[in-house]
Design a protein around this motif. Structure first.
Motif, PDB file in Angstrom:
ATOM      1  N   HIS A  18       0.823  -1.066  -0.054  1.00  0.00           N
ATOM      2  CA  HIS A  18       0.091  -0.109  -0.132  1.00  0.00           C
ATOM      3  C   HIS A  18       0.758   1.250   0.068  1.00  0.00           C
ATOM      4  O   HIS A  18       2.138   1.236   0.709  1.00  0.00           O
ATOM      5  CB  HIS A  18      -0.790  -0.084   1.213  1.00  0.00           C
ATOM      6  CG  HIS A  18      -2.003   1.023   1.166  1.00  0.00           C
ATOM      7  ND1 HIS A  18      -1.944   2.433   1.686  1.00  0.00           N
ATOM      8  CD2 HIS A  18      -3.277   1.034   0.782  1.00  0.00           C
ATOM      9  CE1 HIS A  18      -2.915   2.910   1.494  1.00  0.00           C
ATOM     10  NE2 HIS A  18      -3.660   1.985   0.844  1.00  0.00           N
ATOM     11  N   ALA A  20       0.489   3.771   1.738  1.00  0.00           N
ATOM     12  CA  ALA A  20       0.781   4.171   3.250  1.00  0.00           C
ATOM     13  C   ALA A  20       2.407   4.026   3.350  1.00  0.00           C
ATOM     14  O   ALA A  20       2.833   4.762   4.209  1.00  0.00           O
ATOM     15  CB  ALA A  20       0.076   3.505   3.881  1.00  0.00           C
ATOM     16  N   PRO A  65      -4.396  -9.393   2.561  1.00  0.00           N
ATOM     17  CA  PRO A  65      -3.744  -9.453   1.187  1.00  0.00           C
ATOM     18  C   PRO A  65      -3.736  -7.918   0.769  1.00  0.00           C
ATOM     19  O   PRO A  65      -3.675  -6.893   1.437  1.00  0.00           O
ATOM     20  CB  PRO A  65      -5.239  -9.900   0.515  1.00  0.00           C
ATOM     21  CG  PRO A  65      -6.236  -9.127   1.257  1.00  0.00           C
ATOM     22  CD  PRO A  65      -5.949  -9.239   2.555  1.00  0.00           C
ATOM     23  N   PHE A  67      -4.075  -4.659  -1.661  1.00  0.00           N
ATOM     24  CA  PHE A  67      -5.315  -3.980  -2.222  1.00  0.00           C
ATOM     25  C   PHE A  67      -5.512  -3.827  -3.657  1.00  0.00           C
ATOM     26  O   PHE A  67      -6.497  -4.321  -4.020  1.00  0.00           O
ATOM     27  CB  PHE A  67      -5.180  -2.522  -1.802  1.00  0.00           C
ATOM     28  CG  PHE A  67      -6.407  -1.542  -2.400  1.00  0.00           C
ATOM     29  CD1 PHE A  67      -7.599  -1.337  -1.466  1.00  0.00           C
ATOM     30  CD2 PHE A  67      -6.451  -0.856  -3.518  1.00  0.00           C
ATOM     31  CE1 PHE A  67      -8.545  -0.513  -2.208  1.00  0.00           C
ATOM     32  CE2 PHE A  67      -7.223  -0.019  -4.114  1.00  0.00           C
ATOM     33  CZ  PHE A  67      -8.711  -0.023  -3.245  1.00  0.00           C
ATOM     34  N   ASP A  92       1.073  -6.428   6.560  1.00  0.00           N
ATOM     35  CA  ASP A  92      -0.122  -5.563   6.276  1.00  0.00           C
ATOM     36  C   ASP A  92      -1.312  -6.224   6.339  1.00  0.00           C
ATOM     37  O   ASP A  92      -1.743  -6.683   5.327  1.00  0.00           O
ATOM     38  CB  ASP A  92       0.134  -4.654   5.085  1.00  0.00           C
ATOM     39  CG  ASP A  92      -0.821  -3.653   5.037  1.00  0.00           C
ATOM     40  OD1 ASP A  92      -1.846  -3.536   5.682  1.00  0.00           O
ATOM     41  OD2 ASP A  92      -0.875  -2.917   3.953  1.00  0.00           O
ATOM     42  N   CYS A  94      -3.960  -4.562   6.966  1.00  0.00           N
ATOM     43  CA  CYS A  94      -4.977  -3.641   7.245  1.00  0.00           C
ATOM     44  C   CYS A  94      -6.505  -3.857   6.553  1.00  0.00           C
ATOM     45  O   CYS A  94      -7.448  -3.662   7.012  1.00  0.00           O
ATOM     46  CB  CYS A  94      -4.367  -2.201   6.537  1.00  0.00           C
ATOM     47  SG  CYS A  94      -3.296  -1.355   7.790  1.00  0.00           S
ATOM     48  N   LEU A  95      -6.329  -4.373   5.250  1.00  0.00           N
ATOM     49  CA  LEU A  95      -7.396  -4.564   4.462  1.00  0.00           C
ATOM     50  C   LEU A  95      -8.031  -5.642   5.018  1.00  0.00           C
ATOM     51  O   LEU A  95      -9.417  -5.700   5.311  1.00  0.00           O
ATOM     52  CB  LEU A  95      -7.263  -4.560   2.932  1.00  0.00           C
ATOM     53  CG  LEU A  95      -8.180  -5.162   1.951  1.00  0.00           C
ATOM     54  CD1 LEU A  95      -9.340  -4.008   2.124  1.00  0.00           C
ATOM     55  CD2 LEU A  95      -7.682  -5.188   0.501  1.00  0.00           C
ATOM     56  N   LYS A 129     -12.543  -1.400   8.463  1.00  0.00           N
ATOM     57  CA  LYS A 129     -12.894  -2.212   7.364  1.00  0.00           C
ATOM     58  C   LYS A 129     -13.649  -3.147   7.608  1.00  0.00           C
ATOM     59  O   LYS A 129     -14.727  -2.947   7.883  1.00  0.00           O
ATOM     60  CB  LYS A 129     -11.432  -2.519   6.655  1.00  0.00           C
ATOM     61  CG  LYS A 129     -10.638  -1.259   6.139  1.00  0.00           C
ATOM     62  CD  LYS A 129      -9.558  -1.498   5.215  1.00  0.00           C
ATOM     63  CE  LYS A 129      -9.271  -0.330   4.463  1.00  0.00           C
ATOM     64  NZ  LYS A 129      -7.927   0.496   5.175  1.00  0.00           N
TER      65      LYS A 129
END
Ligand code: PLP
Length: 338
Positions: A18, A20, A65, A67, A92, A94-95, A129
């Protein structure tokens, strides 16, 4: 002398990680070495990650996974590298963190992606999310309290008293944290497992339906909740804009061109997947029928971006756009803030 541009430390990550990480690296003046994905499989070769490691490498990253294509990177292989070189591996999540944690119990088993893998030292996971909480709170997990302590900041001699703060953000809203906690309690383990089951099933149904549409092909089999497609027959952005006209807001991808959907609770409602598949079939049929189709807005944007050799120009325009959104001289009707 003040050294402002050292770029001493670097991190190594797949190109699909990502932005980020790029943002953080820009703030901290760090470098990123991006490992390309195979043009066909869209997966990285861990050998290339090994080659990119130097004595200045301070972090390896894997997404679970990512994005763009929804691919889970080969976490166990990257962990082996991390252990061999003594470099921390960040996952990561995050998603998909709030899906991958429950996929096993929902009937969709995955390879280990978390602290069961010995090289994984930290994991990020967005509650807003698939945790379904309001935005503003998120989670970072560390393998040890010692690693976590590096995030804390304290100042002992400030006239305002002894200052100590746990995170980059200073003042934070207790209201958001309370809402986050309440949401977690509302769903509970069973609720998250059930939502995960429905979302992953809807994802697989969309992937199955899209893969059967003449002209579309899956960029990657969905590992979690993202389905990405491209086309060898037409400009895929026509489909994106065709679906937008029918009320769907999917994301455009590039290198290679594509579009993706991140499947959410909304898509698990009765009839939604069927409607998406029907609308996609219609959009594709319209494109195949229309010879000499003139470019649609997204096709123009991505087509232009590809033609600009100096991408810093595109970044400058994107930043100008952000600036314009803050500019009070522009009438509110001409700017749309997403
Ligand atoms: C895979 C992934 N990593 C990280 C992030 C975090 O992004 P942000 O900087 O918006 O919190 C996101 C957000 O969409 C994401 O999808």
């Amino acid at each position: 002398m003040v050294i402002t541009n050292v770029f001493f430390f670097s991190s190594v990550m797949p190109i699909t990680a990502h932005p980020a990480f790029h943002k953080a690296s820009a703030y901290f003046k760090m470098r990123i070495k991006r490992i390309p994905v195979d043009p066909k499989t869209l997966e990285i070769d861990v050998k290339n990650m090994r080659r990119a490691i130097t004595k200045n490498t301070c972090m390896l990253v894997a997404s679970a996974p990512n994005f763009p294509h929804g691919t889970i990177d080969p976490i166990e292989d990257i962990s082996n590298l991390a252990l061999e070189y003594g470099i921390p591996l960040h996952v990561d999540g995050c998603l998909g963190g709030f899906l991958i944690a429950f996929m096993g119990q929902a009937g969709f088993p995955l390879k280990p992606f978390d602290f069961r893998v010995p090289g994984v030292m930290s994991i990020s996971c967005d509650t807003h999310k698939y945790g379904y909480t309001p935005k503003g709170a998120s989670v970072i997990l560390y393998r040890t309290p010692e690693i976590r302590s590096h995030q804390f900041y304290a100042l002992a001699d400030w006239p305002g008293g002894i200052y100590a703060s746990p995170s980059i953000a200073g003042s934070r809203s207790g209201y958001i944290i309370a809402c986050c906690w309440a949401t977690l309690m509302y769903y509970g383990l069973e609720g998250y497992v059930e939502e995960t089951r429905k979302i992953i099933q809807a994802t697989r149904d969309i992937a199955d339906g899209w893969s059967k549409i003449d002209g579309l092909y899956l960029l990657h089999n969905p590992d979690v909740s993202v389905v990405s497609v491209g086309s060898e027959k037409f400009n895929i952005y026509y489909v994106l804009d065709g679906l937008r006209a029918k009320g769907w807001h999917l994301n455009g991808l590039q290198n290679p061109p594509g579009l993706h959907i991140a499947v959410t609770q909304l898509h698990t409602q009765p009839g939604v997947v069927e409607k998406l598949l029907k609308d996609t079939r219609q959009s594709v049929a319209e494109i195949l029928k229309t010879k000499n189709m003139s470019d649609t807005p997204t096709a123009v944007i991505y087509g232009t971006n590809q033609k600009v050799p100096d991408k810093s120009l595109v970044c400058d325009i994107a930043k100008l756009y952000i600036g314009a959104c803050y500019d009070t001289n522009i009438p509110a009707t001409t700017t749309e803030i997403k």
